[in-house]
Scaffold this motif. Structure first.
Motif: not given
Length: 260
Positions: A148-175
């Motif tokens: 919070l309060g920091q200038e975002p750096e492109p390509g650094k950090g978790l970002g939406p990939g954390t949630i998307v990766g988990s959701a894709a795993f649940n949607l594809l692998f577990i099914i």
């Protein structure tokens, strides 16, 4: 320790080393270039040698260790973190199971029946989903608060990939696993097709909505309006799924009564 490719050849300058390593240039008293491109920096004792991210480096001399030693150190830290997350997740899921399994007695037409306090569909979409996704949600929240309060750096950090990766795993692998474990010759059918269709639609829509926000609406940026709309989609999912479940159960009960 590390090899730095100098701009234009020759011995790398101090600012190039800082850019490559992400080090703090302030307080450097000397720089040594060794054979094989290994560079050592000497700092004053009162100056932090590295800015670091979150927890590492643990101590100043850590960056002077060999790559193998640091690999073992980070692997042990990773295993320790996974064990901690596993313990917390197990306790959290056990608590949720106790809540969702709570029952009560209801009197209908003079007959007492026992029912769950929580609707099964609502419990699966809220508490159970929260419990299974708690680790990545906490990771994303901690990182967001940290930056919070920091200038975002492109390509650094978790970002939406954390949630998307988990959701894709649940949607594809577990099914896929659930389908693969069905014994040969046996068949499994979806009992509540309306609820399944609602959740399946929202599962695909979540990816489409993220694409709209990050690529078409406000490229590479999430606005407050998008965040509020994204949050409101979840209670909308729960409400629609609940009414689909209630309608399905009502139709099932009417069909049973008609058959009797």
């Amino acid at each position: 320790e590390g090899a730095v490719e100098p701009r234009g050849g020759g011995t790398p300058r101090l600012e190039q080393v800082m850019d490559y390593w992400g080090r703090n240039e302030e307080g450097v008293t000397d720089m040594y270039t060794m054979a094989g491109g290994v560079i050592y920096l000497q700092y004053r004792e009162d100056v932090s040698a590295c800015r670091g991210d979150y927890f590492f480096p643990l101590f100043h001399a850590e960056t002077m260790l060999s790559r193998g030693a640091r690999s073992v150190l980070y692997l042990l830290a990773l295993v320790y973190a996974f064990i901690g997350v596993s313990i917390i997740a197990d306790i959290f899921m056990s608590s949720i199971e106790v809540i969702t399994s709570t029952k009560k007695d209801v009197v209908i037409d003079g007959e007492t029946i026992t029912v769950h306090v929580w609707n099964d569909t609502v419990a699966n979409l809220t508490l159970m989903a929260l419990g299974s996704s708690a680790p990545e949600i906490l990771l994303a929240v901690v990182e967001a608060l940290w930056q919070l309060g920091q200038e975002p750096e492109p390509g650094k950090g978790l970002g939406p990939g954390t949630i998307v990766g988990s959701a894709a795993f649940n949607l594809l692998f577990i099914i896929g696993v659930c389908i693969a474990v069905i014994p040969n010759g046996e068949v499994r059918r979806i009992e509540q097709m309306p609820v399944f269709l609602v959740t399946a639609f929202f599962s695909i829509f979540a990816y489409v909505w993220m694409l709209i926000c990050l690529v078409y609406w406000t490229p590479d940026e999430i606005t407050l309006e998008e965040a509020i709309l994204t949050f409101l989609f979840f209670p909308l999912l729960v409400i629609v799924a609940f009414f689909a479940d209630v309608k399905f159960r009502k139709g099932e009960a009417d069909g049973t009564a008609a058959g009797a």
